[in-house]
Design an enzyme around this catalytic site. Structure first.
Site, short mmCIF file in Angstrom:
data_model
loop_
_atom_site.label_atom_id
_atom_site.label_comp_id
_atom_site.label_asym_id
_atom_site.label_seq_id
_atom_site.Cartn_x
_atom_site.Cartn_y
_atom_site.Cartn_z
N PRO A 137 45.10 59.29 61.98
CA PRO A 137 46.49 58.99 61.59
C PRO A 137 46.65 58.62 60.13
CG PRO A 137 45.98 58.00 63.71
CD PRO A 137 44.69 58.54 63.19
N CYS A 138 47.74 59.14 59.55
CA CYS A 138 47.98 58.95 58.12
C CYS A 138 49.15 58.00 57.83
CB CYS A 138 48.26 60.30 57.46
SG CYS A 138 49.83 61.04 57.98
#
Length: 234
Positions: free
Chosen positions: A69-70
């Site tokens: 996840p960013c």
């Protein structure tokens, strides 16, 4: 055939790119988004989905892939880095690496990782016994009509395991398109054609989210071909 454990799988773009090479086989996914899970089930009906990564038990694999996840890394987010709730799930990737001990680890994230966590990623990989290399590759370099600059990381065990040495330099050998997408020539029309228009229905929104959160499969395909070429020469 290299067996792949695909974490934070999304709609399976990492798997799609690698499997196009003919030398990689996805043996398990880990994804919880309901719509993405339906896509995985549709296209990989015989590949198990481990679900929640924090509760998953990982099978043996030659390769681990993860576009983790960013949200806490992106310039559009809260910029909490790897201390954030979402991007902090990087620790689960580390757990998988230490349990599975794959021959190769392939990672993807936003370029902002360089400013908000690359030191921790490097430290975690080194503490796990892995050397690594990285490069920032925009989607436009493989001909896509958008920039989408992303960092790509290739990691492999260091030390006495000489069999891993051929994978060093794979990013540099993967190649690019001869003519990147020309942003100075009618880029707006091309981008609209690529993304199309959100008509407000849930189905369309879910599809756009999968594309937005996913990666460009052509890049792992090129990277996979470079890895297979190195493996053949070893």
């Amino acid at each position: 055939m290299l067996r792949v454990l695909d974490l934070f799988s999304g709609a399976g773009m990492f798997a799609l790119g690698l499997e196009r090479t003919g030398g990689f086989e996805t043996i398990a996914f880990s994804e919880i988004n309901p719509y993405a899970c339906k896509v995985l089930q549709r296209h990989w009906p015989h590949v198990p989905n481990l679900g929640d990564i924090t509760k998953a038990e990982f099978p043996d694999a030659d390769v681990i892939t993860a576009g983790f996840p960013c949200q806490d890394l992106s310039n559009a987010g809260k910029r909490a880095g790897l201390a954030g709730e979402r991007s902090g799930l990087w620790r689960e990737v580390v757990r998988a690496i230490r349990l599975v001990r794959p021959r190769i680890v392939l990672l993807e994230n936003v370029a902002a990782l360089l400013d908000r966590g690359m030191g921790d990623v490097a430290s975690d990989l080194a503490a796990s016994g892995y050397d690594f290399e990285y490069d920032c590759i925009p989607a436009s370099e493989i001909g896509a009509p958008h920039n989408r600059d992303r960092i790509w990381i290739v990691a492999y065990p260091f030390g006495s395991e000489g069999r891993q040495e051929p994978y060093r330099g794979a990013l540099g050998r993967m190649g690019r398109v001869v003519e990147p997408f020309p942003w100075d020539r009618d880029w707006q029309s091309a981008l609209c054609e690529f993304r199309r228009v959100d008509d407000g229905t849930a189905y369309r929104v879910d599809r756009i989210d999968c594309i937005r959160n996913g990666l460009i499969p052509q890049i792992p395909e090129l990277l996979g071909r470079a890895i297979l070429a190195a493996k053949e020469k070893a």
